[in-house]
Scaffold this active site. Structure first.
Site, short mmCIF file in Angstrom:
data_model
loop_
_atom_site.label_atom_id
_atom_site.label_comp_id
_atom_site.label_asym_id
_atom_site.label_seq_id
_atom_site.Cartn_x
_atom_site.Cartn_y
_atom_site.Cartn_z
N LYS A 198 -40.41 -9.65 47.60
CA LYS A 198 -40.45 -8.03 46.96
C LYS A 198 -41.30 -7.28 48.21
O LYS A 198 -41.28 -6.45 48.88
CB LYS A 198 -41.88 -8.17 46.14
CG LYS A 198 -43.55 -8.08 47.10
CD LYS A 198 -43.98 -8.24 46.19
CE LYS A 198 -45.84 -8.73 46.47
NZ LYS A 198 -45.83 -7.37 47.83
N CYS A 228 -51.52 -5.67 47.32
CA CYS A 228 -50.28 -6.18 46.32
C CYS A 228 -51.53 -7.07 45.55
O CYS A 228 -50.07 -7.39 44.08
CB CYS A 228 -49.51 -7.61 47.45
SG CYS A 228 -49.11 -6.29 48.53
N ASP A 286 -48.37 -13.28 47.89
CA ASP A 286 -47.80 -12.73 49.75
C ASP A 286 -48.73 -13.98 50.71
O ASP A 286 -49.15 -14.04 51.66
CB ASP A 286 -48.15 -11.69 49.97
CG ASP A 286 -47.36 -10.20 49.00
OD1 ASP A 286 -46.85 -10.94 48.22
OD2 ASP A 286 -47.52 -9.88 48.94
C1 C5J Z 1 -50.34 -7.31 50.99
C2 C5J Z 1 -50.49 -5.06 52.19
N1 C5J Z 1 -50.34 -8.28 50.30
N2 C5J Z 1 -51.92 -5.40 52.33
N3 C5J Z 1 -49.47 -6.54 51.65
O1 C5J Z 1 -51.17 -6.63 50.37
O2 C5J Z 1 -50.18 -4.14 53.35
#
Ligand code: C5J
Length: 221
Positions: free
Chosen positions: A129, A162, A24
């Site tokens: 995702k 994540c 991400d």
């Molecule tokens: C991720 C989030 N990628 N913190 N998303 O950690 O909402």
């Protein structure tokens, strides 16, 4: 074989059965005007790990380690976004709302894209995702099986959301999991520190951690 001076003890891996998963590293989490900022977070600590993550990517590519990128994002009609996720909290903009980088966390919008410095190259898998974990509602597990992957190196954001969720999913599926400590970041330094402690506690109950330099050295040997 490569032996990494990881904690809580050394980890041996075979590059041919290892994948790097970069979680991400999207503009929506890392840049001003994105989803992370809409939740009131300071995004600068996340920006600071981009060069280290680029080094890790370069080391993996050089060692012929498979590279997989993930993006947390949703279909434009939000059919894969549970109301419980969209409605929770009090962000200035919610998932699907129009922001300065397009609609927040929507597939295909500029904000959902990976930051240019870490852009996937030809042949690298990109997994979209809808959840925090990269195995939930995605083909990641089947891809790893097809590639005969046994060990996963993790980088990306955010460490305790994540990244940790995916690492725990992977650990439960039998993968050896290594987190690159300085190629992951949180909006909350104490959460990052606690996650690293949790991962390697109790004899690597979730996996190992190592610095990018330690991984680079092992892959170059
Ligand atoms: C991720 C989030 N990628 N913190 N998303 O950690 O909402």
């Amino acid at each position: 074989m490569a032996q990494i001076a990881a904690l809580p003890f050394a980890l041996t891996l075979e590059p041919a059965t290892t994948a790097l998963i970069v979680i991400d590293m999207q503009r929506d989490f890392i840049e001003d005007g994105g989803f992370g900022a809409s939740l009131g977070n300071d995004v600068r600590p996340l920006q600071a790990i981009v060069p280290t993550t680029a080094r890790l990517l370069a080391a993996a590519r050089c060692a012929d380690i498979a590279v997989i990128h993930t993006r947390e994002c949703h279909a434009p009609d939000l059919s894969d976004c549970p109301p419980a996720k969209r409605d929770r909290g009090d962000p200035s903009l919610r998932i699907g709302d129009q922001g300065s980088m397009g609609r927040m966390l929507i597939a295909g919008e500029p904000g959902a894209g990976i930051v240019p410095a870490l852009a996937p190259i030809k042949g690298e898998l990109v997994i979209d995702k809808p959840g925090k974990g990269a195995f939930y509602a995605t083909p990641l597990g089947e891809h790893l099986k097809t590639l005969n992957i046994k060990t996963l190196i993790f980088a990306g954001v955010t460490t305790e959301v994540c990244v940790q969720t995916t690492m725990r999913e992977a650990n439960d599926r039998g993968f050896e999991c290594l987190l690159a400590e300085d190629a992951t970041e949180s909006y909350f330094p104490q959460f990052k520190a606690a996650t690293i402690d949790m991962i390697r506690a109790q004899g690597a109950i979730v996996g190992w951690t190592a610095t990018t330099a330690q991984i680079e050295v092992a892959l170059h040997d």
